[in-house]
Scaffold this active site. Structure first.
Site, PDB file in Angstrom:
ATOM      1  N   GLY A 141       0.829  -1.194   0.000  1.00  0.00           N
ATOM      2  CA  GLY A 141       0.000   0.000   0.000  1.00  0.00           C
ATOM      3  C   GLY A 141       0.863   1.244   0.000  1.00  0.00           C
ATOM      4  O   GLY A 141       2.083   1.171  -0.039  1.00  0.00           O
ATOM      5  N   GLY A 150       1.358   5.024   1.893  1.00  0.00           N
ATOM      6  CA  GLY A 150       0.995   5.911   2.993  1.00  0.00           C
ATOM      7  C   GLY A 150       1.395   7.329   2.641  1.00  0.00           C
ATOM      8  O   GLY A 150       1.908   7.589   1.543  1.00  0.00           O
ATOM      9  N   GLU A 151       1.173   8.232   3.584  1.00  0.00           N
ATOM     10  CA  GLU A 151       1.494   9.654   3.378  1.00  0.00           C
ATOM     11  C   GLU A 151       2.981   9.848   3.098  1.00  0.00           C
ATOM     12  O   GLU A 151       3.394  10.669   2.299  1.00  0.00           O
ATOM     13  CB  GLU A 151       1.055  10.405   4.650  1.00  0.00           C
ATOM     14  CG  GLU A 151       1.848  11.649   4.997  1.00  0.00           C
ATOM     15  CD  GLU A 151       1.258  12.888   4.372  1.00  0.00           C
ATOM     16  OE1 GLU A 151       0.310  12.755   3.596  1.00  0.00           O
ATOM     17  OE2 GLU A 151       1.781  13.983   4.653  1.00  0.00           O
ATOM     18  N   PHE A 152       3.829   8.996   3.744  1.00  0.00           N
ATOM     19  CA  PHE A 152       5.263   9.237   3.671  1.00  0.00           C
ATOM     20  C   PHE A 152       5.985   8.346   2.671  1.00  0.00           C
ATOM     21  O   PHE A 152       7.147   8.585   2.377  1.00  0.00           O
ATOM     22  CB  PHE A 152       5.882   9.013   5.054  1.00  0.00           C
ATOM     23  CG  PHE A 152       5.448  10.032   6.059  1.00  0.00           C
ATOM     24  CD1 PHE A 152       5.998  11.300   6.041  1.00  0.00           C
ATOM     25  CD2 PHE A 152       4.471   9.743   6.983  1.00  0.00           C
ATOM     26  CE1 PHE A 152       5.592  12.249   6.958  1.00  0.00           C
ATOM     27  CE2 PHE A 152       4.063  10.684   7.895  1.00  0.00           C
ATOM     28  CZ  PHE A 152       4.621  11.946   7.888  1.00  0.00           C
ATOM     29  N   GLY A 153       5.316   7.307   2.226  1.00  0.00           N
ATOM     30  CA  GLY A 153       5.987   6.396   1.308  1.00  0.00           C
ATOM     31  C   GLY A 153       5.222   5.089   1.278  1.00  0.00           C
ATOM     32  O   GLY A 153       4.102   4.991   1.797  1.00  0.00           O
ATOM     33  N   LYS A 186       6.811   0.317   6.972  1.00  0.00           N
ATOM     34  CA  LYS A 186       6.438   1.616   6.409  1.00  0.00           C
ATOM     35  C   LYS A 186       7.722   2.322   6.048  1.00  0.00           C
ATOM     36  O   LYS A 186       8.624   2.436   6.886  1.00  0.00           O
ATOM     37  CB  LYS A 186       5.693   2.446   7.446  1.00  0.00           C
ATOM     38  CG  LYS A 186       4.344   1.884   7.811  1.00  0.00           C
ATOM     39  CD  LYS A 186       3.628   2.844   8.730  1.00  0.00           C
ATOM     40  CE  LYS A 186       2.190   2.393   8.932  1.00  0.00           C
ATOM     41  NZ  LYS A 186       1.384   3.412   9.575  1.00  0.00           N
ATOM     42  N   ASP A 196      -8.376   9.693  15.768  1.00  0.00           N
ATOM     43  CA  ASP A 196      -8.680   9.265  14.395  1.00  0.00           C
ATOM     44  C   ASP A 196      -9.091   7.797  14.397  1.00  0.00           C
ATOM     45  O   ASP A 196      -8.658   7.010  13.558  1.00  0.00           O
ATOM     46  CB  ASP A 196      -7.441   9.483  13.510  1.00  0.00           C
ATOM     47  CG  ASP A 196      -7.798   9.451  12.031  1.00  0.00           C
ATOM     48  OD1 ASP A 196      -9.009   9.496  11.712  1.00  0.00           O
ATOM     49  OD2 ASP A 196      -6.867   9.365  11.206  1.00  0.00           O
TER      50      ASP A 196
HETATM   51  O1  ACK Z   1      -5.970  -2.300   3.589  1.00  0.00           O
HETATM   52  P1  ACK Z   1      -4.556  -2.626   3.539  1.00  0.00           P
HETATM   53  O2  ACK Z   1      -4.071  -3.840   2.941  1.00  0.00           O
HETATM   54  O3  ACK Z   1      -3.935  -2.454   5.000  1.00  0.00           O
HETATM   55  O4  ACK Z   1      -3.782  -1.346   2.911  1.00  0.00           O
HETATM   56  C1  ACK Z   1      -3.248  -0.521   3.870  1.00  0.00           C
HETATM   57  C2  ACK Z   1      -1.848  -0.149   3.463  1.00  0.00           C
HETATM   58  O5  ACK Z   1      -0.960  -0.889   4.222  1.00  0.00           O
HETATM   59  C3  ACK Z   1      -1.560   1.316   3.639  1.00  0.00           C
HETATM   60  O6  ACK Z   1      -1.673   1.656   4.987  1.00  0.00           O
HETATM   61  C4  ACK Z   1      -1.672  -1.854   4.963  1.00  0.00           C
HETATM   62  N1  ACK Z   1      -1.029  -2.013   6.246  1.00  0.00           N
HETATM   63  C5  ACK Z   1      -0.614  -1.048   7.041  1.00  0.00           C
HETATM   64  N2  ACK Z   1      -0.057  -1.587   8.129  1.00  0.00           N
HETATM   65  C6  ACK Z   1      -0.140  -2.914   7.995  1.00  0.00           C
HETATM   66  C7  ACK Z   1       0.215  -4.025   8.808  1.00  0.00           C
HETATM   67  N3  ACK Z   1       0.790  -3.830   9.976  1.00  0.00           N
HETATM   68  N4  ACK Z   1      -0.021  -5.240   8.356  1.00  0.00           N
HETATM   69  C8  ACK Z   1      -0.612  -5.421   7.188  1.00  0.00           C
HETATM   70  N5  ACK Z   1      -0.995  -4.424   6.378  1.00  0.00           N
HETATM   71  C9  ACK Z   1      -0.764  -3.199   6.792  1.00  0.00           C
HETATM   72  C10 ACK Z   1      -3.061  -1.363   5.108  1.00  0.00           C
END
Ligand code: ACK
Length: 948
Positions: free
Chosen positions: A598, A600-603, A623, A716
């Site tokens: 996925g 995020g805001e930073f990368g 991340k 949030d």
């Molecule tokens: O819905 P997702 O698959 O779950 O897409 C977002 C994406 O990264 C951007 O935030 C996934 N994500 C974030 N943290 C985790 C994590 N700890 N384990 C699995 N997926 C994660 C999030």
């Protein structure tokens, strides 16, 4: 200067007489003695005396004079004085002209006069009188003596003027100088330096009226090659020199140098000795050092060490340094059999550096295996290379291995995203020793090799993150074995995807087979054992940090004996310190990135595995902070880690650690297989039992109870910020931006300037920014609604403004389709307008616990809202109702089918909705969910005796 003039008699009354003095030496005198006759006027005149430079002239007279009393029978005509006259002229004159213009100087009297007895005893009573004559201005002058009746013998007349005589002072010569006539003014005279001397400050003397030199100023000093002796500058003798002008002595030539001529300014170095350019010409001459001694090599894992001892002869200098020169001597020339050597690879790393070493050791990294390296250690000093002397080398040959070179095979790009590129290559084979890892070196092609990054991986694949979009990168890979590195693979160029292009050829990296290979398992085991020590060190450090934290809490809050309290990282002057305190630094080589999951805001957010030696490897989410960030972004990014690192709860996402000391900067957290709760539920619509959904809500309540007990306000809380693991355990996440909410796409700016996710936020937080644990409870109610509606968007497509208005008017979300009344009641309870009326998280938790323990009773039978449940108004017409759920387009469908009152729709089923022509499943669900909520409200209102 003394000037005497023998005068001639003008009136023939002065007689020139020669007598004998006491020592019987003849003396010439002019005498007159007509004491018996009255009216004497006897003149004696000098010849014409040239004035020369004189301005003031002095006349010294020596004479004898007879005491009148000692002469018998003299009448009153006897005198004891005579007169001195002078006359200035440009030319000599005749006697007549002289008489008329003569000027008197003085009447001269005798201090001592002699008597008859003196004459008999032959005692000469000589008088000396000096008179100043002038000022004289013409070319010459005459002196004249007038006798008016005395008995005189004029022994000598000395005419002179005063001058400051030529002199040498402070090595400067001053000429004869005549003083001014005015006795109060001095004549300033500049001196000239003596030979081989030079001026320091202009040498000056002043000539006084009496002919004395006064006030010496300035000076001269002897020039180079000369020193002062007896007021002169004399040349330095051979074997000595003087390099600088000044009043110093000549110095003996320093060691290993000599001078053969007089007046040497430098002593030249003897053969084989030199002075460095920076050396002063006055220091001893030196020579290059001898070779270093006892050169030894040590090969240890992946580093090669060379050590030596300093040379016996340092050449007389202290600036000794060492240069390490490297050659690869691999093969032999076929014809001659001579070993072929070539310079070593340029990327061989020397720690601290290869040249100008001051210490007697060096470490060499990144050398290739299976190579014969010859190292030449050269001792050098400031004069090395100045002459023709041979280089002072010590040599050692190091064999880094036995077999032939092993290279990494072709490197392939598996996929690329905007900020990442996944690479893989065939596993290196035929290596003499175990593979430690692979090193992937990369840099932006445009940047040439100005700055490069590198990452390590234990598998023949890697996901390189933190890259810039649409950028070509150059990669090369090499293997590290216990014996050293292989050579690098050739350069491979791959580009990241363009912005807006999510993934390109995305596929799983080969990380999983790392765990499958038996050989590699064994290696991992070895590495684990080796690094266990390191791990223990880390645990100790962590315990220390925890103890520090506790002390801090004890001191700061006094509540530690009951709970940990959350520490806001913003209270740290240096946010990096908060990261260091609450997040452990992970060695990036322990992380294997597998794929991008996925953004995020930073990368990018990636998934991968974390293998900390001594621990089971675990799945992690990583991340990353994309390249080109500024310091503030880095701090904001790491802020989440310093918050998360403080929590330890099964329903809070667990921080594994951070990578801050290398690039890309990363936050590593536990991997949650099912990702974010909202998308997870949307993808599995209707697939869970109520109990399973309640179980998820309970997990979130556990996490939120923990956070509120810690004094942490999330701000949030939303299903998108809850992560779900493979066992449906829900964990609260997303702490980084909980204060500013920059990364939440749902967050909107409010009138007060804050960015707030309106649909999830309590009215007092929206209106006055009053965030608290009970405003988090409001959000929790919305999350419950999201869970029960399988990820439906709260308030559907209503605008934020409409949401705020309708909440203010008392409207609340209806129970989602299939949602037990009890749960909806709990939601409504969380959405009480008065924040203090809302339940606390621990109350929510115990309510859900009861529900789970006795689901049948609670879910099926508890249909009545609690007594304190407020009234929520219903919408008056079908049209209003449909407008409120943004389903206005179906007004006609309802009216055409005869549904005109809210009561009439309250019994509608899903089939009824389909039958009136609503085909879209999402719309069907939204309408049905709203009808169920209406049903509850109708029931409540009817109970209260109202009619709709
Ligand atoms: O819905 P997702 O698959 O779950 O897409 C977002 C994406 O990264 C951007 O935030 C996934 N994500 C974030 N943290 C985790 C994590 N700890 N384990 C699995 N997926 C994660 C999030």
């Amino acid at each position: 200067m003394e000037q005497t003039n023998r005068g001639r008699l003008a009136d023939a009354t002065w007689d020139a007489i020669t007598e004998m003095d006491e020592q019987n030496r003849p003396i010439h005198t002019f005498q007159v003695c007509h004491v018996m006759e009255p009216n004497q006027n006897n003149w004696l005149r000098s010849g014409w005396i040239q004035r020369q430079a004189a301005q003031r002239v002095y006349v010294e007279l020596r004479f004898t004079l007879r005491d009148c009393n000692s002469i018998p029978w003299v009448s009153g005509t006897c005198k004891e004085t005579f007169n001195l006259f002078y006359l200035q002229t440009e030319e000599p004159l005749s006697a007549v002209a002289f008489q008329s213009r003569i000027m008197k100087v003085d009447t001269i009297a005798a201090d001592e006069s002699f008597t008859q007895t003196d004459l008999g005893d032959r005692v000469l009573r000589l008088n000396t009188e000096v008179r100043e004559v002038g000022p004289v201005t013409r070319r010459g002058f005459y002196l004249a003596f007038q006798d008016v009746g005395a008995c005189i013998a004029l022994v000598s007349v000395k005419v002179f003027y005063k001058r400051c005589p030529s002199t040498v002072r402070n090595l400067a010569v001053f000429p004869d100088t005549v003083p001014h006539t005015d006795s109060s003014s001095l004549v300033e005279v500049r001196g000239a330096c003596v030979e081989n001397a030079e001026e320091r400050d202009t040498p000056k003397l002043y000539c006084g009226a009496d002919g004395d030199w006064l006030v010496p100023l300035g000076r001269c000093v002897c020039s180079i090659g000369h020193a002062e002796m007896d007021g002169d500058c004399r040349a330095c003798k051979p074997g000595s020199f003087k390099a600088y002008s000044g009043n110093t002595e000549c110095s003996k030539c320093p060691s290993h140098s000599s001078s053969h001529d007089q007046a040497a300014t430098i002593c030249h170095c003897d053969k084989g000795f030199y002075r460095a350019i920076k050396d002063s010409s006055t220091v001893a001459c030196t020579r290059p050092p001898s070779a270093p001694r006892n050169l030894v090599s040590l090969i240890n894992d992946t580093a090669l060490f060379l050590q030596w001892t300093p040379p016996i002869d340092t050449g007389g200098r202290e600036d000794i340094t060492y240069n390490v020169l490297c050659q690869r001597c691999d093969g032999r020339d076929g014809d001659s059999g001579v070993t072929q050597c070539e310079p070593c690879e340029p990327d061989l790393r020397f720690i601290p550096r290869p040249l100008s070493l001051t210490a007697t050791s060096v470490a060499i990294l990144d050398f290739a295996t299976h190579v014969n390296y010859t190292f030449h250690v050269e001792a050098a000093n400031g004069v090395s290379g100045l002459g023709v002397s041979p280089r002072s080398l010590a040599n050692v040959t190091v064999n880094t291995n036995q077999a032939g070179p092993a290279l990494v095979g072709v490197v392939r790009k598996d996929w690329a995203s905007q900020n990442s590129i996944a690479l893989s290559w065939p596993e290196a084979e035929k290596l003499p020793s175990e593979i430690v890892d692979y090193e992937v070196k990369y840099f932006e092609k445009e940047q040439e090799q100005l700055s490069y990054s590198s990452t390590r991986t234990k598998n023949p694949s890697v996901v390189v993150t933190g890259l810039r979009p649409s950028t070509v990168y150059v990669f090369h890979v090499r293997v590290r074995t216990a014996a050293g590195y292989t050579a690098y693979s050739p350069n491979y160029e791959f580009a990241t995807a363009a912005e807006g292009n999510e993934h390109e050829g995305r596929r799983l990296c080969l990380c999983s087979h790392w765990l499958c290979s038996r050989k590699e398992k064994a290696l991992i085991f070895c590495v684990e054992i080796k690094k266990l020590v390191l791990c223990q060190g880390y645990i100790k450090a962590r315990m220390k940090s925890e103890e520090k934290r506790r002390t801090r809490f004890r001191a700061g809050h006094g509540l530690y004996f009951m709970f940990f309290t959350y520490v806001d990282p913003d209270t740290y002057e240096d946010p990096t310190q908060a990261v260091e305190e609450f997040a452990k630094e992970i060695d990036p080589s322990y992380i294997c990135i597998e794929r991008v999951i996925g953004a995020g805001e930073f990368g990018e957010v990636c998934s991968g595995r974390l293998h900390i030696p001594g621990r089971m490897d675990i799945a992690v989410a990583i991340k990353t902070l994309k390249g080109g960030y500024v310091e503030q972004q880095r701090r904001d990014f790491l802020r989440e880690a310093s918050i998360m690192g403080q929590f330890d709860n099964p329903n809070i996402i667990r921080l594994e650690g951070v990578v801050t000391r290398s690039r890309p900067v990363m936050i590593v957290v536990e991997y949650m297989e099912n990702g974010a709760l909202d998308s997870f539920l949307r993808a599995r619509d209707g697939q869970f039992t109520v109990l399973q959904l309640v179980g998820m809500m309970r997990g979130i309540a556990v996490g939120m109870t923990y956070l509120s007990d810690m004094g942490y306000i999330h701000r949030d809380l939303a299903a998108r910020n809850i992560l779900v693991d493979e066992n449906l355990v829900c964990k609260v996440s997303d702490f980084g931006m909980s204060r500013v909410l920059e990364d939440d796409t749902e967050a909107a700016y409010t009138a007060t300037g804050g960015k707030i996710p309106i649909r999830w936020t309590a009215p007092e937080a929206i209106a006055y920014g009053k965030f608290s644990s009970v405003s988090d409870v409001w959000s929790y109610g919305i999350v419950m609604w999201e869970v029960m509606s399988y990820g439906e968007r709260p308030y559907w497509e209503m605008s934020n403004q409409d949401v705020i208005l309708s909440i203010d008017e008392g409207y609340r979300l209806p129970a989602p389709m299939g949602c037990p009344v009890t749960l909806h009641q709990l939601m409504l309870h969380c959405w009480q307008k008065e924040s203090n009326q809302r339940p606390r998280f621990n109350t929510v938790l115990s309510f859900l616990d009861k529900l789970i323990i006795n689901p049948k009773v609670t879910i099926d039978t508890c249909r009545h809202p609690p007594d304190d449940m407020p009234d929520y108004p219903l919408f008056i017409s079908i049209g209003d109702w449909l407008d409120s759920i943004k389903m206005s387009q179906y007004k006609n469908n309802f009216l055409a089918a005869g549904y005109t009152t809210l009561d009439s729709i309250s019994t509608m089923s899903l089939d009824d909705i389909r039958r009136i022509g609503i085909c879209l499943i999402g719309h069907q669900r939204r309408i049905l969910s709203s009808i169920q909520s209406l049903r509850l409200q109708l029931h409540h209102i009817q109970q209260s005796g109202f009619q709709v």
